[in-house]
Design a protein around this motif. Sequence first.
Motif, PDB file in Angstrom:
ATOM      1  N   MET B   1       0.465  -3.840  -8.241  1.00  0.00           N
ATOM      2  CA  MET B   1      -0.756  -3.558  -7.613  1.00  0.00           C
ATOM      3  C   MET B   1      -1.989  -3.190  -8.401  1.00  0.00           C
ATOM      4  SD  MET B   1      -0.998  -4.309  -4.409  1.00  0.00           S
ATOM      5  CE  MET B   1      -1.766  -3.691  -3.065  1.00  0.00           C
ATOM      6  N   ASN B   5      -5.971  -5.028  -9.305  1.00  0.00           N
ATOM      7  CA  ASN B   5      -7.351  -4.282  -9.348  1.00  0.00           C
ATOM      8  C   ASN B   5      -8.061  -4.437 -10.747  1.00  0.00           C
ATOM      9  OD1 ASN B   5      -7.408  -3.273  -6.772  1.00  0.00           O
ATOM     10  ND2 ASN B   5      -6.575  -1.152  -7.517  1.00  0.00           N
ATOM     11  N   SER B  69      -6.106  12.527  -4.546  1.00  0.00           N
ATOM     12  CA  SER B  69      -6.048  11.410  -3.390  1.00  0.00           C
ATOM     13  C   SER B  69      -4.862  10.757  -3.499  1.00  0.00           C
ATOM     14  CB  SER B  69      -7.328  10.571  -3.591  1.00  0.00           C
ATOM     15  OG  SER B  69      -8.690  10.922  -3.731  1.00  0.00           O
ATOM     16  N   LYS B  70      -4.370  10.338  -4.652  1.00  0.00           N
ATOM     17  CA  LYS B  70      -3.369   9.326  -4.574  1.00  0.00           C
ATOM     18  C   LYS B  70      -2.070  10.249  -4.479  1.00  0.00           C
ATOM     19  CE  LYS B  70      -1.178   6.011  -7.537  1.00  0.00           C
ATOM     20  NZ  LYS B  70      -1.046   5.182  -8.885  1.00  0.00           N
ATOM     21  N   LEU B  73      -2.891  13.293  -0.854  1.00  0.00           N
ATOM     22  CA  LEU B  73      -3.553  12.802   0.257  1.00  0.00           C
ATOM     23  C   LEU B  73      -2.812  11.609   0.815  1.00  0.00           C
ATOM     24  CD1 LEU B  73      -5.758  13.796   2.611  1.00  0.00           C
ATOM     25  CD2 LEU B  73      -7.253  12.121   1.186  1.00  0.00           C
ATOM     26  N   ARG B  74      -2.741  10.784  -0.088  1.00  0.00           N
ATOM     27  CA  ARG B  74      -2.069   9.436   0.554  1.00  0.00           C
ATOM     28  C   ARG B  74      -0.721   9.441   1.333  1.00  0.00           C
ATOM     29  NH1 ARG B  74      -2.775   3.876  -2.393  1.00  0.00           N
ATOM     30  NH2 ARG B  74      -4.895   3.654  -1.036  1.00  0.00           N
ATOM     31  N   LEU B  76       0.361  11.933   2.612  1.00  0.00           N
ATOM     32  CA  LEU B  76       0.294  12.682   4.107  1.00  0.00           C
ATOM     33  C   LEU B  76      -0.310  11.854   5.238  1.00  0.00           C
ATOM     34  CD1 LEU B  76      -1.069  16.175   2.720  1.00  0.00           C
ATOM     35  CD2 LEU B  76       1.133  15.577   3.694  1.00  0.00           C
ATOM     36  N   VAL B  77      -1.457  10.945   4.730  1.00  0.00           N
ATOM     37  CA  VAL B  77      -2.162  10.336   5.806  1.00  0.00           C
ATOM     38  C   VAL B  77      -2.055   8.921   5.860  1.00  0.00           C
ATOM     39  CG1 VAL B  77      -3.821  12.162   5.865  1.00  0.00           C
ATOM     40  CG2 VAL B  77      -4.435  10.014   4.374  1.00  0.00           C
ATOM     41  N   LYS B  78      -1.330   8.326   5.193  1.00  0.00           N
ATOM     42  CA  LYS B  78      -1.113   7.000   5.061  1.00  0.00           C
ATOM     43  C   LYS B  78      -0.329   6.238   6.427  1.00  0.00           C
ATOM     44  CE  LYS B  78       1.363   3.549   2.880  1.00  0.00           C
ATOM     45  NZ  LYS B  78       1.740   3.148   1.716  1.00  0.00           N
ATOM     46  N   ARG B  79      -0.794   5.539   6.926  1.00  0.00           N
ATOM     47  CA  ARG B  79      -0.017   4.714   8.259  1.00  0.00           C
ATOM     48  C   ARG B  79      -0.440   3.205   8.184  1.00  0.00           C
ATOM     49  NH1 ARG B  79       1.123   9.238   8.033  1.00  0.00           N
ATOM     50  NH2 ARG B  79       1.384  10.735   9.632  1.00  0.00           N
ATOM     51  N   ASP B  80       0.719   2.519   8.766  1.00  0.00           N
ATOM     52  CA  ASP B  80       0.466   1.173   9.082  1.00  0.00           C
ATOM     53  C   ASP B  80      -1.007   0.823   9.767  1.00  0.00           C
ATOM     54  OD1 ASP B  80       2.709   0.527   7.729  1.00  0.00           O
ATOM     55  OD2 ASP B  80       3.865   0.518   9.688  1.00  0.00           O
ATOM     56  N   GLU B  81      -1.462  -0.399   9.440  1.00  0.00           N
ATOM     57  CA  GLU B  81      -2.700  -0.786  10.258  1.00  0.00           C
ATOM     58  C   GLU B  81      -2.656  -0.680  11.488  1.00  0.00           C
ATOM     59  OE1 GLU B  81      -5.657  -3.320   7.293  1.00  0.00           O
ATOM     60  OE2 GLU B  81      -3.827  -4.206   7.641  1.00  0.00           O
ATOM     61  N   TYR B  83      -1.115   1.226  13.491  1.00  0.00           N
ATOM     62  CA  TYR B  83      -0.525   2.513  13.870  1.00  0.00           C
ATOM     63  C   TYR B  83      -1.196   2.910  15.174  1.00  0.00           C
ATOM     64  CZ  TYR B  83       0.098   7.620  13.660  1.00  0.00           C
ATOM     65  OH  TYR B  83       0.829   8.874  14.039  1.00  0.00           O
ATOM     66  N   TYR B  84      -2.343   2.864  15.640  1.00  0.00           N
ATOM     67  CA  TYR B  84      -2.772   3.224  16.846  1.00  0.00           C
ATOM     68  C   TYR B  84      -2.727   2.007  17.733  1.00  0.00           C
ATOM     69  CZ  TYR B  84      -4.900   7.592  14.835  1.00  0.00           C
ATOM     70  OH  TYR B  84      -5.284   8.746  14.243  1.00  0.00           O
ATOM     71  N   GLU B  85      -2.189   1.043  17.362  1.00  0.00           N
ATOM     72  CA  GLU B  85      -2.442  -0.008  18.518  1.00  0.00           C
ATOM     73  C   GLU B  85      -1.274   0.068  19.569  1.00  0.00           C
ATOM     74  OE1 GLU B  85      -4.746  -2.389  17.914  1.00  0.00           O
ATOM     75  OE2 GLU B  85      -5.220  -1.546  16.103  1.00  0.00           O
TER      76      GLU B  85
END
Lengths: 592, 85
Positions: B1, B5, B69-70, B73-74, B76-81, B83-85
Amino acid sequence: MSNSIPPQFILLIGALLIPLFRGKLKLGYMLALPVFAFYNYLQMPEGVYWTFELLDFKLIFGRADKLSLIFVNIFTVVTFIAVIYNIQARNNLEYFAGFLYAGCAIGMVLAGDLITFFIFWEMLTFGAVLLILARKSSRSMGAAIRYLLVHIVGGLILLSGIILHFKEFGSLEFGYIGLNHLSSYLIFIGFGLNCAWPILHAWLPDAYPEASIGGVIFMATFTTKGAVYALMRGFPGEPSLLWIGMAMAIFPIFYAVLENDLRKVLAYSLINQVGFMVVGIGIGTSLSLNGAAAHVYCHILYKALLFMSIGAIIRQTGKVKATELGGLFRSMPFTAVCCMIGAASISAFPLFSGFVSKSMVMSAAAEGHYTIIWVALLFASAGVFHHAGIKIPFFAFFSHDSGIRVKEAPINMRIAMGIAAFLCIFVGIFPNQTLYKLLPFAVEVAYEPYTFAHVMGQGMLLIFSALAFTLLLLSGIYPAEIRAINIDADWFYRKGGRLFYSFFDYSLNGINTFAHKTFIAGATASICRAAKEGPAKAIIFLLTPYWTLTGNNSQQQAVKRKNLRRQIEKGSFPIGITACLAVLLLGILFFF
Amino acid sequence: MAQSNSPKKPKSVKIILNGLFILCGFIFLLDFLFLSEKFDKHAIYEWENWPGFYAVFGFVACVLLVLISKYILRPLVKRDEDYYE
């Protein structure tokens, strides 16, 4: 009394008449509205006017002092820019919502009493909701409903605060409130929700990326900055605002580094910038309050510019995620330059608008010896350059080539971005002739942003932040943009809402099932059965000993029971038994 | 990845990178050698007078920002796109 026409009503009534126009005439009409409003703003003297008596209340629609007028100025300017940008929307509802939103925002800052203020404050929400709905996707529908619900809660908290305030003080004048009574706490929190304070902020990065590309300019301008105005009016110098503002300046930048959706990055950096304003209000000196107001002015311009440039990308490519974009510099050079001007402004590069406003808040924090706050704001300054200043232009226009080849944004968008970019630079180079003349509070010594030390310090800060970005990227440590979302405080009501739903689904439906089983299926059937078979069973129960005594064997008894049951079910008793039962009934009635 | 970048390095990118490095070195040296001693910075805090303070602060702040952040935080908070669907 002023001879000018209230600018808020020019926009509000003007909004209603938009559907009457067609084609070029409509374009001219819509451009004329903010121009006419601005003309009338220029005619407004300082003072209190446009008052109306309603019942026992005095509604004040024109409290014009330097604090409210600087907001009217920038709100009108941005409305003009947004109208140009938005010409292609070809959607009356979106135009209407934009003008409604702008008119309410101006009405709100000119309101001299809490009732008028509250009415405009609440109507803001509807403008915003319409602009989110204008995107016409199922995601925007959900975001709009969440936005509405959150702001209705905030509005009710504010309203209850206002009512209590009236009960305690007997006055609805909107001046300094100060944090002391329950009412003031409620008002404080009501303002705070619109101001996107931490934990109360989640509506913002939830809704802004879902709004229409033109609508988000209005949203980024009015709601949070209206709340900043309200805090400046009601709670200047409130110490807790220092810490709230500091948290606002710090936490969003971590999210912004990770976020893939570029409009979400901008939404987080918006909170970060509003944090500087809130700190400025919390310090409460003339310099810091002027800094907060100046930062509102500059922030609205460069944030609109950034949202417009990303909006142009969305319009041309249909994409907004960093993972899907890149290398657009050749296709959209004008948009790229505008975006970089916005990025330089938000990063507070010398000669760009952010520099002349943010440094006022920083200097005020240093002068007041708020050391922790100062260090935190310096960290946030480096961070904002990192995520909004570099990340946005880099991933959209440079980075790896995504292979997307599109045309440059349409001419109206370029004009709108050009005006905003020009203003960002103009204000940045000539703050004394432009912005500083509008500042609300009198100071003895005019603030001078362009000292050698300031320029040098800020320059070093930014250049070495850029160095850090470059080295991290080259070394591969920089977190790759990935297709993922990052949960935030809206988790509590988005997932919590589902938990709430399933809890009540389970519990209420459980009670329902139980009640059905017990009463409808169980009790009713038993009562029916009892009514049908009860008398037979009772009589058989009474007669069995008699039959036994009279020498009937069990076979004979079975026959008798069968006959009796059939007779009772049909109701065809021999006359003797009927008469006997009748006597029994009469006897019961007689004795009881 | 990480590779995706980082830009491939054609000449223009090299020039920009070298320009940035030279600018960094120049401004740092300028501050270090001349300004700190001879120029009044109107500093309110003492550390503002330290040579290269803003440079070091900016660099360290950004590195910390990215690392936190990397790596904190990531996760802790990363979810699939969806996630809320």
